[in-house]
Every structure is written in structure tokens, then in C-alpha cells.
Design a protein around this motif. Structure first.
Motif, PDB file in Angstrom:
ATOM      1  N   MET A   1       0.831  -1.184   0.000  1.00  0.00           N
ATOM      2  CA  MET A   1       0.000   0.000   0.000  1.00  0.00           C
ATOM      3  C   MET A   1       0.882   1.256   0.000  1.00  0.00           C
ATOM      4  N   ARG A   2       0.570   2.161  -0.865  1.00  0.00           N
ATOM      5  CA  ARG A   2       1.339   3.390  -1.019  1.00  0.00           C
ATOM      6  C   ARG A   2       0.998   4.400   0.076  1.00  0.00           C
ATOM      7  N   ARG A   3       2.018   5.012   0.662  1.00  0.00           N
ATOM      8  CA  ARG A   3       1.789   6.050   1.686  1.00  0.00           C
ATOM      9  C   ARG A   3       1.379   7.352   1.020  1.00  0.00           C
ATOM     10  N   ARG A   4       0.469   8.052   1.640  1.00  0.00           N
ATOM     11  CA  ARG A   4       0.031   9.346   1.117  1.00  0.00           C
ATOM     12  C   ARG A   4       0.512  10.442   2.060  1.00  0.00           C
ATOM     13  N   SER A   5       0.805  11.579   1.510  1.00  0.00           N
ATOM     14  CA  SER A   5       1.254  12.725   2.292  1.00  0.00           C
ATOM     15  C   SER A   5       0.149  13.767   2.383  1.00  0.00           C
ATOM     16  N   THR A   6       0.186  14.526   3.447  1.00  0.00           N
ATOM     17  CA  THR A   6      -0.732  15.645   3.618  1.00  0.00           C
ATOM     18  C   THR A   6       0.086  16.924   3.607  1.00  0.00           C
ATOM     19  N   VAL A   7      -0.380  17.921   2.869  1.00  0.00           N
ATOM     20  CA  VAL A   7       0.301  19.200   2.792  1.00  0.00           C
ATOM     21  C   VAL A   7      -0.653  20.286   3.258  1.00  0.00           C
ATOM     22  N   VAL A   8      -0.250  21.050   4.269  1.00  0.00           N
ATOM     23  CA  VAL A   8      -1.043  22.173   4.750  1.00  0.00           C
ATOM     24  C   VAL A   8      -0.489  23.425   4.091  1.00  0.00           C
ATOM     25  N   THR A   9      -1.329  24.110   3.320  1.00  0.00           N
ATOM     26  CA  THR A   9      -0.863  25.284   2.578  1.00  0.00           C
ATOM     27  C   THR A   9      -1.306  26.603   3.204  1.00  0.00           C
ATOM     28  N   GLY A  10      -2.106  26.539   4.236  1.00  0.00           N
ATOM     29  CA  GLY A  10      -2.555  27.768   4.872  1.00  0.00           C
ATOM     30  C   GLY A  10      -3.499  27.450   6.010  1.00  0.00           C
ATOM     31  N   LEU A  11      -3.897  28.468   6.706  1.00  0.00           N
ATOM     32  CA  LEU A  11      -4.797  28.296   7.824  1.00  0.00           C
ATOM     33  C   LEU A  11      -5.834  29.403   7.763  1.00  0.00           C
ATOM     34  N   GLY A  12      -7.086  29.026   7.802  1.00  0.00           N
ATOM     35  CA  GLY A  12      -8.162  30.004   7.796  1.00  0.00           C
ATOM     36  C   GLY A  12      -9.243  29.570   8.763  1.00  0.00           C
ATOM     37  N   ILE A  13      -9.837  30.513   9.429  1.00  0.00           N
ATOM     38  CA  ILE A  13     -10.871  30.204  10.422  1.00  0.00           C
ATOM     39  C   ILE A  13     -12.044  31.154  10.219  1.00  0.00           C
TER      40      ILE A  13
END
Length: 69
Positions: A1-13
């Protein structure tokens, strides 16, 4: 099974405590919760219940958040 990455490009609320990271941090720092009586629409059944309504916010337009006045 291939690992997936998560990328956080910003933060908004967008919350009852404020719009944007700085406004929310100011609310948290001052102890402001954003809870209050419901006023955005008539709701005679729930007047005494504090809610976290988001005021001054309209739907996202073209991926950007717009606030009223």
C-alpha cells in the motif's frame, strides 16, 4: 500500500469567535467565547440557548472569503 502525504498550505478560520487566525487568537486570549443569544433569524423555540452563530460572513466567492462591512 502506497503512503500518502498531507500538505497544509494555509490556515483560515471562520467561527463565532472571529474571522481569520488573528481575530480568533485575540478572542481566545481575551477569554471571549463567541456564544450569545441567536439573532440571525427568528427562533422563538430557542431564545434562551446561547449559540455560536457566525456573523458578517457570506459564502466563499471564487475561493475567497468575504465579510460584510
Amino acid at each position: 500500500m502506497r503512503r500518502r502525504s498531507t500538505v497544509v498550505t494555509g490556515l483560515g478560520i471562520v467561527s463565532a469567535a472571529g474571522h481569520g487566525v488573528d481575530a480568533v487568537w485575540r478572542s481566545i486570549g481575551s477569554g471571549t467565547s463567541g456564544l450569545k443569544p441567536l439573532t440571525l433569524f427568528p427562533s422563538f423555540r430557542y431564545r434562551a440557548v446561547p449559540v455560536g452563530q457566525v456573523e458578517g460572513f457570506t459564502r466563499p466567492m471564487n475561493g475567497m472569503f468575504h465579510t460584510r462591512g
